[in-house]
Design a protein around this motif. Structure first.
Motif, short mmCIF file in Angstrom:
data_model
loop_
_atom_site.label_atom_id
_atom_site.label_comp_id
_atom_site.label_asym_id
_atom_site.label_seq_id
_atom_site.Cartn_x
_atom_site.Cartn_y
_atom_site.Cartn_z
N UNK B 217 33.90 -18.51 8.30
CA UNK B 217 32.60 -18.56 7.59
C UNK B 217 31.60 -18.30 8.89
N UNK B 218 30.51 -17.53 8.60
CA UNK B 218 29.58 -17.62 9.62
C UNK B 218 28.13 -17.95 9.08
N UNK B 219 28.07 -18.85 7.97
CA UNK B 219 27.15 -19.35 7.53
C UNK B 219 26.15 -19.90 8.53
N UNK B 220 24.95 -19.27 8.38
CA UNK B 220 23.68 -19.77 9.08
C UNK B 220 23.73 -19.20 10.84
N UNK B 221 24.86 -18.53 11.13
CA UNK B 221 24.76 -17.83 12.38
C UNK B 221 24.14 -16.69 12.59
N UNK B 222 23.86 -15.96 11.33
CA UNK B 222 23.04 -14.82 11.34
C UNK B 222 21.80 -14.60 10.41
N UNK B 223 20.65 -14.06 10.56
CA UNK B 223 19.68 -14.13 9.41
C UNK B 223 20.35 -13.60 8.17
N UNK B 224 19.54 -14.06 6.97
CA UNK B 224 20.30 -13.68 5.80
C UNK B 224 20.26 -12.10 5.61
N UNK B 225 19.43 -11.14 5.83
CA UNK B 225 19.36 -9.91 5.76
C UNK B 225 20.66 -9.27 6.52
N UNK B 226 20.66 -9.55 7.95
CA UNK B 226 21.60 -9.05 8.80
C UNK B 226 23.04 -9.59 7.98
N UNK B 227 23.31 -10.65 7.71
CA UNK B 227 24.42 -11.12 7.06
C UNK B 227 24.85 -10.24 5.77
N UNK B 228 23.92 -10.09 5.03
CA UNK B 228 24.05 -9.32 3.83
C UNK B 228 24.44 -7.79 4.04
N UNK B 229 23.46 -7.31 5.09
CA UNK B 229 24.07 -6.00 5.39
C UNK B 229 25.48 -5.77 6.27
N UNK B 230 25.73 -6.76 6.96
CA UNK B 230 26.98 -6.94 7.63
C UNK B 230 28.31 -6.71 6.38
N UNK B 231 27.97 -7.79 5.32
CA UNK B 231 29.13 -7.93 4.32
C UNK B 231 29.28 -6.68 3.53
N UNK B 232 28.57 -5.72 3.75
CA UNK B 232 28.74 -4.70 2.84
C UNK B 232 29.61 -3.41 3.39
N UNK B 233 29.83 -3.65 5.17
CA UNK B 233 30.44 -2.55 5.64
C UNK B 233 31.74 -2.97 6.10
N UNK B 234 32.66 -2.12 6.25
CA UNK B 234 33.88 -2.58 7.03
C UNK B 234 33.82 -2.57 8.34
N UNK B 235 34.48 -3.46 8.79
CA UNK B 235 34.46 -3.88 10.37
C UNK B 235 35.36 -3.12 11.42
N UNK B 236 34.66 -2.56 12.24
CA UNK B 236 35.60 -1.92 13.09
C UNK B 236 36.26 -2.71 14.40
#
Lengths: 394, 394
Positions: B217-236
């Motif tokens: 988990x990366x809870x609290x390490x990224x601002x909410x919006x950034x975390x939410x944007x990241x979670x929708x994308x495949x990671x390279x």
């Protein structure tokens, strides 16, 4: 000793191939059977279903005594060039005969047709040039010229059938070499080349591949040993090379793409565009193919793009300059020993010893091994084999 | 209007970046914040974790007003060249200040060090050349020359720390341009660049990526919006490019490999050998890396091999010749309107309009999109975006 030659792909080995082997032995009376086999990429511009070592083992288990590799420069080409390389190799190996499967099945129509076309070479050439000036493609102009000269059924051989065409080119090359080998033909039994339905126990390799990729049973369509060898290997298809081909197409400089063998001016942009838009090899091909650019022609082009093989390289390899041994039986070894001193080109047993000659074949094998996304596929071990494996002995 | 510039990668955006943005606003008193951001491939020679559009959205959601792309020719380079491109762009965009995070945190040591090194340029150069003649690498010779001239702690700035080095090059380039921008620095809070442990709510991007790839988990390490944007994308990651890189390494002509930017004579054979033998990017790198060829240096080399970028191409792009807009807020749009007429280089909103200039960036994006084996990754839609997407507006 007395050797008969055959030209094969074994993609995969099936009952029709076994029949071809047995008939060749019967008709030729040879004590040794030599197969010239395409390596990693085949005549229709496809990666082989399984690696060449497995296909060599299939051949040796079912009656072939010596398997040599048809080099990349010949194996990925139109019938004429494919046949030229194969017959040259059988010639170098001192075969006394060669035998091919055909839709016709008799050898006389091949010889008569070859003679007839040879006698009218000049008139045919003039007609073909004239038709091509009207914008007709070479194969179409050739057919039209023959019809004009001899009438639609005026040749003894039906040159619209794929195996008749291939056989005709074998005979033609053999004549060009001074007819050192006795030509023989056997009737292709059962299903046609591309037929999807099995006829009794003989199905086409195309049909068998289709069964395999859709997980349908192939019981009885392949001899047991071949089926067992096949079942132990991961199966390759163009889709496993699509990520690589796509990457290559969308990242290579246009000038380089234009320099690749078989890539003709004007198609580069369409290839790149289609590579950008499609997520599978199949849909890419559907988008790119036209009447002029047939599926097979495009597949050959894609093979050369994938292996980064340019026009200059291909044009510098017009004659057979080496023979690579892939496998032998006891009989095969005795035969090779008996002719070894009379060979006009080097006989290569391991990559290491013929590296400078095998450059293109080695690259093709490397690219073949780089297949992406095949379960249990082991690139490193396949590459290791290419470099260190001696001929298979049976 | 009054703009401050920052240089970022946001790989991914985290709390430390948010702190940097807020401090930049506070210290600069700017009404507009402009970020120059690496596109598809980053300074350490890695593919970005997520595409540049997603990272642009993260930036706009968390306080940046304008995001422009640092071109491939600068983004995949050592600190000096990376800094040069970034500061030139901020200069072209008429920023009044720029602000970077550093281990030091104060701007004076940067300015004093820059001055001191400038004053001793000749002596330093002579010493460096002398050390290099002894076979020492350029960075090592540089360090040794500085120690010899000023003593081990004789410079006001500790130039062994990665962000101090980068900041120093920003300052140096700004001075070279006639100091048009006011330089500012903020202390990097919390964890160090590569530290794997989070310090409070601030973890390094390296640590966050490691969490993400091991499903922690990366809870609290990224601002909410950034975390939410990241979670929708495949990671390279590099592993997703390994099949492509490996294929390229084992099939490309050695002469072409030698022509690739950053590939130095003698390493080609080792690269090909290691590509033949390894089934993952990680094991490949472990085999190839040496004291001389560090991980980062090799990764940059691999990036250029993957994108087929040669020495001649890179050397022909030494100055910033265009600026590509990736996204803007309302404020950002107003700022861009206000300076549009004073721009010395073209401002490009869509690929189509600047195709000839963007060639290398477009190729990098194409290669980035060709990643293999990422679940739910859609190459075609990512490519489509590269070609038709206008700047993101927030």
């Amino acid at each position: 000793m007395n050797a008969a030659g055959i030209v094969v792909e074994y993609n995969p080995f099936h009952n029709g191939h076994l029949y071809h082997i047995n008939e060749t032995r019967r008709l030729s009376n040879a004590d040794t059977l030599i197969a010239v086999m395409s390596g990693s990429f085949l005549q229709r511009g496809e990666p082989a279903l399984v690696d060449k070592w497995t296909r060599t083992a299939m051949a040796l288990h079912h009656g072939v005594d010596v398997v040599v590799e048809l080099p990349y420069v010949f194996s990925t080409q139109k019938a004429e060039t494919f046949a030229k390389g194969a017959i040259q190799i059988l010639h170098h190996l001192h075969c006394q005969s060669f035998c091919f499967g055909s839709e016709d099945g008799r050898i006389e129509p091949f010889l008569e047709t070859e003679q007839k076309l040879h006698d009218h070479k000049k008139q045919l050439g003039a007609l073909i040039r004239a038709f091509m000036k009207e914008g007709i493609s070479y194969p179409a102009a050739q057919t039209k010229a023959r019809h004009e000269l001899f009438g639609e059924h005026g040749l003894p051989l039906d040159l619209s059938k794929p195996n008749n065409i291939l056989g005709f080119h074998y005979v033609q090359e053999n004549t060009a070499l001074g007819s050192p080998l006795m030509p023989l033909s056997v009737l292709r039994k059962g299903a046609g080349f591309h037929d999807m339905q099995a006829a009794g126990s003989i199905a086409s390799a195309t049909a068998i591949r289709s069964h395999l990729f859709s997980n349908r049973p192939i019981d009885g369509l392949m001899p047991d040993q071949a089926a067992s060898l096949l079942s132990s290997r991961p199966l390759h298809s163009w889709e496993h090379y699509w990520p690589l081909l796509r990457y290559r197409l969308i990242s290579m400089p246009t000038e380089r793409l234009a320099a690749i063998y078989e890539v003709e001016e004007g198609i580069e942009g369409r290839l790149i565009q289609a590579a950008l838009q499609n997520d599978s090899f199949h849909s890419f091909m559907e988008q790119v193919k036209t009447k002029r650019y047939t599926w097979t022609r495009l597949q050959r082009m894609m093979t050369h793009i994938l292996t980064d093989t340019d026009k200059a390289t291909m044009q510098s390899h017009e004659q057979v300059s080496y023979i690579r041994l892939l496998g032998m039986t006891e009989t095969g070894r005795a035969y090779i020993r008996s002719i070894k001193k009379e060979l006009a080109v080097p006989l290569i047993s391991r990559t290491a010893s013929g590296r400078h000659l095998l450059e293109l074949d080695v690259k093709a094998s490397r690219v073949y091994a780089a297949a992406s996304g095949i379960p249990e596929h082991d690139t490193a071990s396949l590459l290791e084999q290419e470099f260190s494996r001696p001929p298979l002995l049976l």
